[in-house]
Design an enzyme around this catalytic site. Structure first.
Site, mmCIF file in Angstrom:
data_model
loop_
_atom_site.group_PDB
_atom_site.id
_atom_site.type_symbol
_atom_site.label_atom_id
_atom_site.label_comp_id
_atom_site.label_asym_id
_atom_site.label_seq_id
_atom_site.Cartn_x
_atom_site.Cartn_y
_atom_site.Cartn_z
ATOM 1 N N ASP A 122 0.828 -1.220 0.000
ATOM 2 C CA ASP A 122 0.000 0.000 0.000
ATOM 3 C C ASP A 122 0.862 1.269 0.000
ATOM 4 O O ASP A 122 0.364 2.362 -0.269
ATOM 5 C CB ASP A 122 -0.967 0.011 1.197
ATOM 6 C CG ASP A 122 -0.290 -0.102 2.559
ATOM 7 O OD1 ASP A 122 0.948 -0.204 2.621
ATOM 8 O OD2 ASP A 122 -1.019 -0.096 3.578
ATOM 9 N N LYS A 152 9.124 -0.129 -5.233
ATOM 10 C CA LYS A 152 7.953 -1.011 -5.371
ATOM 11 C C LYS A 152 6.970 -0.396 -6.375
ATOM 12 O O LYS A 152 6.391 -1.106 -7.208
ATOM 13 C CB LYS A 152 7.259 -1.217 -4.012
ATOM 14 C CG LYS A 152 8.022 -2.064 -3.025
ATOM 15 C CD LYS A 152 8.274 -3.499 -3.459
ATOM 16 C CE LYS A 152 7.026 -4.333 -3.536
ATOM 17 N NZ LYS A 152 7.354 -5.774 -3.811
HETATM 18 P P1 NAD Z 1 11.276 -10.160 3.644
HETATM 19 O O1 NAD Z 1 12.344 -9.112 3.609
HETATM 20 O O2 NAD Z 1 10.961 -10.844 4.925
HETATM 21 O O3 NAD Z 1 11.601 -11.290 2.567
HETATM 22 C C1 NAD Z 1 12.116 -11.028 1.303
HETATM 23 C C2 NAD Z 1 12.644 -12.337 0.717
HETATM 24 O O4 NAD Z 1 13.138 -12.060 -0.595
HETATM 25 C C3 NAD Z 1 13.805 -12.928 1.522
HETATM 26 O O5 NAD Z 1 13.633 -14.319 1.666
HETATM 27 C C4 NAD Z 1 15.021 -12.616 0.663
HETATM 28 O O6 NAD Z 1 16.084 -13.565 0.823
HETATM 29 C C5 NAD Z 1 14.426 -12.638 -0.733
HETATM 30 N N1 NAD Z 1 15.188 -11.826 -1.686
HETATM 31 C C6 NAD Z 1 15.602 -10.542 -1.530
HETATM 32 N N2 NAD Z 1 16.291 -10.139 -2.614
HETATM 33 C C7 NAD Z 1 16.299 -11.185 -3.478
HETATM 34 C C8 NAD Z 1 16.837 -11.379 -4.788
HETATM 35 N N3 NAD Z 1 17.516 -10.415 -5.419
HETATM 36 N N4 NAD Z 1 16.645 -12.574 -5.389
HETATM 37 C C9 NAD Z 1 15.947 -13.561 -4.752
HETATM 38 N N5 NAD Z 1 15.440 -13.440 -3.530
HETATM 39 C C10 NAD Z 1 15.599 -12.264 -2.894
HETATM 40 O O7 NAD Z 1 10.002 -9.428 3.040
HETATM 41 P P2 NAD Z 1 8.460 -9.624 3.390
HETATM 42 O O8 NAD Z 1 8.096 -8.700 4.477
HETATM 43 O O9 NAD Z 1 8.162 -11.060 3.488
HETATM 44 O O10 NAD Z 1 7.820 -9.032 2.038
HETATM 45 C C11 NAD Z 1 7.581 -9.877 0.918
HETATM 46 C C12 NAD Z 1 6.893 -9.090 -0.177
HETATM 47 O O11 NAD Z 1 5.681 -8.535 0.314
HETATM 48 C C13 NAD Z 1 7.711 -7.897 -0.681
HETATM 49 O O12 NAD Z 1 7.528 -7.806 -2.065
HETATM 50 C C14 NAD Z 1 7.103 -6.702 0.027
HETATM 51 O O13 NAD Z 1 7.269 -5.523 -0.712
HETATM 52 C C15 NAD Z 1 5.646 -7.130 0.095
HETATM 53 N N6 NAD Z 1 4.859 -6.540 1.180
HETATM 54 C C16 NAD Z 1 5.297 -6.600 2.463
HETATM 55 C C17 NAD Z 1 4.510 -6.102 3.490
HETATM 56 C C18 NAD Z 1 4.948 -6.181 4.940
HETATM 57 O O14 NAD Z 1 4.231 -5.711 5.813
HETATM 58 N N7 NAD Z 1 6.077 -6.791 5.271
HETATM 59 C C19 NAD Z 1 3.282 -5.519 3.182
HETATM 60 C C20 NAD Z 1 2.863 -5.453 1.843
HETATM 61 C C21 NAD Z 1 3.650 -5.975 0.852
HETATM 62 O O1 TDX Z 2 11.512 0.467 16.020
HETATM 63 C C1 TDX Z 2 10.607 0.952 15.333
HETATM 64 N N1 TDX Z 2 9.814 1.938 15.871
HETATM 65 C C2 TDX Z 2 8.801 2.524 15.186
HETATM 66 O O2 TDX Z 2 8.121 3.407 15.734
HETATM 67 C C3 TDX Z 2 10.332 0.519 13.970
HETATM 68 C C4 TDX Z 2 11.180 -0.543 13.346
HETATM 69 C C5 TDX Z 2 9.288 1.116 13.304
HETATM 70 N N2 TDX Z 2 8.547 2.099 13.875
HETATM 71 C C6 TDX Z 2 7.392 2.660 13.140
HETATM 72 C C7 TDX Z 2 7.630 3.059 11.707
HETATM 73 C C8 TDX Z 2 6.274 2.797 11.056
HETATM 74 O O3 TDX Z 2 5.413 3.915 11.284
HETATM 75 O O4 TDX Z 2 6.415 1.605 13.062
HETATM 76 C C9 TDX Z 2 5.708 1.617 11.830
HETATM 77 C C10 TDX Z 2 5.909 0.275 11.107
HETATM 78 O O5 TDX Z 2 7.274 0.201 10.729
HETATM 79 P P1 TDX Z 2 7.853 -1.008 9.827
HETATM 80 O O6 TDX Z 2 7.609 -2.299 10.527
HETATM 81 O O7 TDX Z 2 9.244 -0.656 9.453
HETATM 82 O O8 TDX Z 2 6.851 -0.986 8.597
HETATM 83 P P2 TDX Z 2 6.509 0.103 7.466
HETATM 84 O O9 TDX Z 2 7.595 1.062 7.269
HETATM 85 O O10 TDX Z 2 5.137 0.620 7.754
HETATM 86 O O11 TDX Z 2 6.471 -0.871 6.172
HETATM 87 C C11 TDX Z 2 5.902 -2.204 6.261
HETATM 88 O O12 TDX Z 2 4.624 -2.246 5.681
HETATM 89 C C12 TDX Z 2 4.534 -2.112 4.288
HETATM 90 C C13 TDX Z 2 6.817 -3.230 5.600
HETATM 91 O O13 TDX Z 2 8.100 -3.180 6.182
HETATM 92 C C14 TDX Z 2 6.880 -3.016 4.112
HETATM 93 O O14 TDX Z 2 7.635 -4.065 3.503
HETATM 94 C C15 TDX Z 2 5.479 -3.046 3.554
HETATM 95 O O15 TDX Z 2 5.502 -2.733 2.210
#
Ligand code: NAD
Ligand code: TDX
Length: 332
Positions: A122, A152
């Site tokens: 998002d 992204k």
């Molecule tokens: P993560 O960082 O936990 O995992 C990413 C994975 O991708 C890892 O296993 C890493 O080894 C692999 N990777 C990174 N670079 C690579 C490369 N060049 N080639 C092959 N593998 C590679 O991330 P996540 O939080 O699981 O997010 C996964 C997907 O979901 C991402 O595309 C992210 O943008 C999207 N997303 C995440 C969130 C969130 O809240 N974490 C929310 C919405 C969308």
């Molecule tokens: O120690 C902390 N203290 C704090 O206040 C950290 C690590 C984060 N924060 C705040 C920053 C953000 O407002 O908390 C919120 C969440 O932080 P993150 O976990 O880093 O997430 P955010 O930046 O919102 O992004 C996440 O959601 C969308 C994921 O990391 C992304 O991969 C996804 O696309």
């Protein structure tokens, strides 16, 4: 059905692989993952080797990607550099993986005429004011703020262009903030839980009034499967579970659930360019494809997540010290 899941050893990708193993037991899954600092083979343990195969490799590797895409029926693309704070300290890997990696995959999917689902966030829509009555919809204009979210957004636009110009059979999903087991300790919720487990105080960036729209990772996985099976080619679907909370509320709840005083946290340096609020309107996914989330009680989901980190110290401990050293350097 043969699936290629990129980034399937990361937090959300591995959740999806486990979800598929349970929900579609006759499917074969190949995971392509570079096992960066964020990936871990252990996230795929307990899965049958007959059904799930891990290929350690980079999504920017054209020859490898071409071969794996040619052998599959569909690609679900999770691999990314995913952490905003890292993107502020060192943007380059975000360009390589998120832009060039996605380009490499869609070129192969185009060549071999394979179904492609792109996982996005998002954050591509920028942020909302706290009192904005609107939420993000698939029609919200792109307005990303950070190196992470801009790469992204760039990857989404590439996918859209490949659909229009080359007939790529693709869908896109943009999901809100995920939580649950196996999330790297650099991210907000696991960082605070593990700080408390190590006897330190949670760290809130700035005032802590920023709002995130929390969804359990398993609800993200169920949304992706519905889109993969029933989604309309060329469409974008937003995945969210109406879980808006500000960061201060979340920290206070974690402290309470872990038996601490709810005021026992620190305010640290704010994130540069910190997005104020994300909020998803997921009605298109719900009404057109019949999806709904299972984890609608955030406190219950958080309780289970705290329990998981409490009993799985051996999973997160090896990453913890290096992560905190990085934060210390920037006063966070
Ligand atoms: P993560 O960082 O936990 O995992 C990413 C994975 O991708 C890892 O296993 C890493 O080894 C692999 N990777 C990174 N670079 C690579 C490369 N060049 N080639 C092959 N593998 C590679 O991330 P996540 O939080 O699981 O997010 C996964 C997907 O979901 C991402 O595309 C992210 O943008 C999207 N997303 C995440 C969130 C969130 O809240 N974490 C929310 C919405 C969308
Ligand atoms: O120690 C902390 N203290 C704090 O206040 C950290 C690590 C984060 N924060 C705040 C920053 C953000 O407002 O908390 C919120 C969440 O932080 P993150 O976990 O880093 O997430 P955010 O930046 O919102 O992004 C996440 O959601 C969308 C994921 O990391 C992304 O991969 C996804 O696309």
């Amino acid at each position: 059905m043969k699936l290629l899941v990129t980034g399937g050893a990361g937090f959300i990708g591995s959740n999806f692989v486990h979800y598929i193993a349970r929900e579609r037991p006759d499917w074969q899954v190949t995971v392509l993952d570079a096992i960066t600092y964020a990936g871990d083979e252990k996230n795929l343990k307990d899965l049958s080797n007959d059904k799930v195969k891990l290929v350690v490799g980079n999504i920017c590797d054209e020859a490898l990607v071409d071969k794996l895409v040619s052998e599959t029926d569909a690609v679900v693309h999770y691999a990314a550099e995913s952490h905003n704070d890292n993107s502020l300290n060192n943007p380059r890997p975000f360009l390589d993986t998120n832009i060039i990696g996605t380009y490499t995959l869609i070129q192969a999917a185009r060549k071999h005429k394979k179904r492609f689902h792109h996982i996005s966030t998002d954050e591509v829509y920028g942020d909302l004011e706290l009192d904005d009555p609107n939420k993000f919809t698939p029609d919200t204009p792109y307005n990303p703020s950070s190196p992470y979210s801009s790469t992204k957004a760039g990857s989404d636009l590439l996918v859209r262009a490949w659909v229009r110009s080359f007939g790529l059979q693709a869908t896109i999903s943009n999901c809100s903030n995920n939580y649950g087991p196996y999330q790297h300790v650099e991210k907000f919720i696991p960082r605070q839980i593990t700080e408390i487990l190590e006897g330190r105080q949670p760290r809130l960036y700035g005032t802590g009034e920023q709002v995130r729209d929390w969804i359990h990772a398993e609800d993200h996985s169920s949304g992706v499967l519905v889109i993969l099976e029933k989604g309309k080619i060329g469409e974008t679907y937003l995945i969210g579970a109406d879980g808006e909370k500000n960061n201060k509320e979340v920290v206070e709840l974690i402290l309470k659930l872990m038996g601490k005083e709810s005021t026992d946290y620190l305010h640290v340096n704010d994130r540069p360019g910190h997005d104020m609020r994300y909020a998803i309107d997921s009605s298109k996914l719900r009404t057109e494809l019949g999806w709904k989330p299972k984890y609608t009680n955030f406190e219950e989901g958080l309780k289970e997540t705290i329990a998981w980190y409490t009993t799985n110290e051996s999973w997160w401990k090896p990453q913890k010290q290096a992560t905190e050293e990085k934060y210390k350097k920037v006063g966070q």
